[in-house]
Design a protein around this motif. Structure first.
Motif, PDB file in Angstrom:
ATOM      1  N   HIS A   1       0.619   7.174   1.696  1.00  0.00           N
ATOM      2  CA  HIS A   1       0.979   8.213   0.733  1.00  0.00           C
ATOM      3  C   HIS A   1       2.343   8.825   1.045  1.00  0.00           C
ATOM      4  CE1 HIS A   1      -3.310   8.073  -0.475  1.00  0.00           C
ATOM      5  NE2 HIS A   1      -2.777   8.393  -1.664  1.00  0.00           N
ATOM      6  N   GLN A   2       2.675   8.893   2.312  1.00  0.00           N
ATOM      7  CA  GLN A   2       3.998   9.390   2.702  1.00  0.00           C
ATOM      8  C   GLN A   2       5.089   8.445   2.196  1.00  0.00           C
ATOM      9  OE1 GLN A   2       4.402  10.712   6.818  1.00  0.00           O
ATOM     10  NE2 GLN A   2       6.462   9.849   6.884  1.00  0.00           N
ATOM     11  N   ILE A   3       4.852   7.128   2.318  1.00  0.00           N
ATOM     12  CA  ILE A   3       5.825   6.149   1.819  1.00  0.00           C
ATOM     13  C   ILE A   3       5.962   6.267   0.304  1.00  0.00           C
ATOM     14  CG2 ILE A   3       6.326   3.693   1.563  1.00  0.00           C
ATOM     15  CD1 ILE A   3       4.840   3.238   4.213  1.00  0.00           C
ATOM     16  N   LEU A   4       4.822   6.376  -0.397  1.00  0.00           N
ATOM     17  CA  LEU A   4       4.859   6.491  -1.855  1.00  0.00           C
ATOM     18  C   LEU A   4       5.634   7.738  -2.284  1.00  0.00           C
ATOM     19  CD1 LEU A   4       1.195   5.519  -2.837  1.00  0.00           C
ATOM     20  CD2 LEU A   4       3.218   4.056  -2.807  1.00  0.00           C
ATOM     21  N   ALA A   5       5.395   8.832  -1.596  1.00  0.00           N
ATOM     22  CA  ALA A   5       6.055  10.091  -1.962  1.00  0.00           C
ATOM     23  C   ALA A   5       7.567  10.012  -1.767  1.00  0.00           C
ATOM     24  CB  ALA A   5       5.484  11.237  -1.133  1.00  0.00           C
ATOM     25  N   GLY A   6       8.011   9.185  -0.835  1.00  0.00           N
ATOM     26  CA  GLY A   6       9.448   9.060  -0.593  1.00  0.00           C
ATOM     27  C   GLY A   6      10.191   8.376  -1.721  1.00  0.00           C
TER      28      GLY A   6
ATOM     29  N   HIS B   1      10.594   2.732  -1.886  1.00  0.00           N
ATOM     30  CA  HIS B   1      10.054   1.372  -1.739  1.00  0.00           C
ATOM     31  C   HIS B   1       9.243   1.016  -2.978  1.00  0.00           C
ATOM     32  CE1 HIS B   1      10.804   2.858   2.376  1.00  0.00           C
ATOM     33  NE2 HIS B   1      11.157   1.594   2.614  1.00  0.00           N
ATOM     34  N   PRO B   2       9.919   0.676  -4.081  1.00  0.00           N
ATOM     35  CA  PRO B   2       9.218   0.444  -5.355  1.00  0.00           C
ATOM     36  C   PRO B   2       8.281  -0.758  -5.330  1.00  0.00           C
ATOM     37  CG  PRO B   2      11.558  -0.135  -5.524  1.00  0.00           C
ATOM     38  CD  PRO B   2      11.392   0.585  -4.241  1.00  0.00           C
ATOM     39  N   VAL B   3       8.646  -1.814  -4.619  1.00  0.00           N
ATOM     40  CA  VAL B   3       7.759  -2.985  -4.579  1.00  0.00           C
ATOM     41  C   VAL B   3       6.486  -2.646  -3.812  1.00  0.00           C
ATOM     42  CG1 VAL B   3       7.479  -5.359  -3.784  1.00  0.00           C
ATOM     43  CG2 VAL B   3       9.647  -4.630  -4.809  1.00  0.00           C
ATOM     44  N   PHE B   4       6.636  -1.994  -2.670  1.00  0.00           N
ATOM     45  CA  PHE B   4       5.458  -1.578  -1.906  1.00  0.00           C
ATOM     46  C   PHE B   4       4.585  -0.654  -2.754  1.00  0.00           C
ATOM     47  CE2 PHE B   4       3.276   1.362   0.979  1.00  0.00           C
ATOM     48  CZ  PHE B   4       2.612   0.471   1.808  1.00  0.00           C
ATOM     49  N   SER B   5       5.210   0.250  -3.515  1.00  0.00           N
ATOM     50  CA  SER B   5       4.448   1.170  -4.367  1.00  0.00           C
ATOM     51  C   SER B   5       3.640   0.405  -5.404  1.00  0.00           C
ATOM     52  CB  SER B   5       5.397   2.159  -5.057  1.00  0.00           C
ATOM     53  OG  SER B   5       6.060   2.962  -4.099  1.00  0.00           O
ATOM     54  N   LYS B   6       4.244  -0.639  -5.985  1.00  0.00           N
ATOM     55  CA  LYS B   6       3.498  -1.457  -6.953  1.00  0.00           C
ATOM     56  C   LYS B   6       2.301  -2.137  -6.297  1.00  0.00           C
ATOM     57  CE  LYS B   6       6.638  -2.748 -10.677  1.00  0.00           C
ATOM     58  NZ  LYS B   6       7.212  -3.887 -11.422  1.00  0.00           N
TER      59      LYS B   6
ATOM     60  N   ALA C   1      -1.765  -3.571  -7.498  1.00  0.00           N
ATOM     61  CA  ALA C   1      -2.336  -4.847  -7.065  1.00  0.00           C
ATOM     62  C   ALA C   1      -3.853  -4.799  -7.015  1.00  0.00           C
ATOM     63  CB  ALA C   1      -1.778  -5.228  -5.692  1.00  0.00           C
ATOM     64  N   ARG C   2      -4.471  -5.879  -7.528  1.00  0.00           N
ATOM     65  CA  ARG C   2      -5.931  -6.000  -7.496  1.00  0.00           C
ATOM     66  C   ARG C   2      -6.410  -6.771  -6.271  1.00  0.00           C
ATOM     67  NH1 ARG C   2      -7.907  -9.255 -10.946  1.00  0.00           N
ATOM     68  NH2 ARG C   2      -5.965 -10.333 -11.476  1.00  0.00           N
ATOM     69  N   GLN C   3      -5.544  -7.652  -5.746  1.00  0.00           N
ATOM     70  CA  GLN C   3      -5.978  -8.546  -4.673  1.00  0.00           C
ATOM     71  C   GLN C   3      -6.572  -7.825  -3.466  1.00  0.00           C
ATOM     72  OE1 GLN C   3      -4.030 -12.333  -3.623  1.00  0.00           O
ATOM     73  NE2 GLN C   3      -2.359 -11.591  -4.920  1.00  0.00           N
ATOM     74  N   PRO C   4      -5.945  -6.740  -2.980  1.00  0.00           N
ATOM     75  CA  PRO C   4      -6.511  -6.098  -1.777  1.00  0.00           C
ATOM     76  C   PRO C   4      -7.940  -5.607  -1.970  1.00  0.00           C
ATOM     77  CG  PRO C   4      -4.280  -5.324  -2.184  1.00  0.00           C
ATOM     78  CD  PRO C   4      -4.691  -6.099  -3.401  1.00  0.00           C
TER      79      PRO C   4
END
Length: 244
Positions: A192-197, A200-205, A210-213
């Motif tokens: 959540h810290q990474i998302l808030a920053g 990193h748009p690909v990581f956020s997607k 993503a359904r796979q995880p």
């Protein structure tokens, strides 16, 4: 020219002279696989395998000269568990799907297979059977042999990579007592810290879309396999007279 290479598949199982062997290669290899399945590949030493079958350690070297030879035999014996038809059916997609699920099942039964390097393997009879079946699914479809090898390599690479990761996850779950969902919950504050920053748009997607995880391993395997087979299909030339 020097002597012939010391490859286990060139060695006769029984020496031409001397007393009748007390054991067969198959018995020794079966014992080695039992040890590796329960205790890991490192445990399947010549000494440990000899103890498993009740033989002296040095006597095993009469049958299998080196531990490297033993591992070659173990790998080929495991591949012998693949339940494949004698020849491809003509439906390459169905045949490669059958092979993919067979390879995954063998590796999950024998997780030590995922610890072996994929380089410098010597094809034994069961590995050759697998290659003939798998490669044969693409033979005669307008592909060069190099194109066939590359596409079959992509297929094998996907199956091998998926199962190696699957086995590693299972081993980590046993070691830590933490399954995938628990791991995701454990790491969520950092995520959540990474998302808030917002950097990193690909990581956020991956996290948000993503359904796979969240799929079970079987569904994840099928999903990726479908994409690999679609890639192979796109590489096969259309029959003469048909649009590609």
């Amino acid at each position: 020219m020097g002597d012939a290479p010391d490859i286990i598949w060139l060695r006769p199982e029984r020496p031409a002279r001397g007393p009748r062997p007390a054991y067969s290669r198959a018995q020794i290899v079966e014992a080695a696989i039992r040890v590796a399945d329960h205790e890991g590949l490192d445990a399947a030493s010549m000494r440990r395998v000899a103890k498993e079958i009740g033989a002296g350690t040095m006597s095993l070297y009469r049958y299998i000269p080196r531990r490297e030879d033993l591992i070659e035999l173990m790998v080929d014996a495991a591949l012998g568990e693949l339940d494949l038809p004698e020849r491809p059916s003509g439906d390459w997609r169905a045949d490669l799907t059958l092979l993919a699920h067979g390879l995954r099942a063998v590796s999950l039964r024998h997780p030590w297979l995922t610890r072996l390097p994929q380089t410098r393997r010597v094809f034994g009879p069961n590995a050759l059977r697998m290659l003939e079946f798998g490669g044969g699914t693409l033979d005669g479809r307008g592909l060069s042999i190099d194109e066939m090898m590359t596409l079959f390599g992509i297929f094998n690479g996907y199956v091998d990579g998926f199962v190696r990761a699957e086995v590693s996850w299972a081993e980590e779950e046993r070691r830590t007592g933490m399954d995938r969902d628990q791991w995701m919950a454990y790491t969520s504050p950092y995520v959540h810290q990474i998302l808030a920053g917002g950097r990193h748009p690909v990581f956020s997607k991956v996290v948000i879309e993503a359904r796979q995880p969240h799929m079970d391993p079987e569904a994840r395997f099928e999903y990726g396999l479908g994409l690999i087979l679609d890639t192979i299909a796109a590489s096969i030339p259309a029959p003469s007279g048909q649009a590609s």
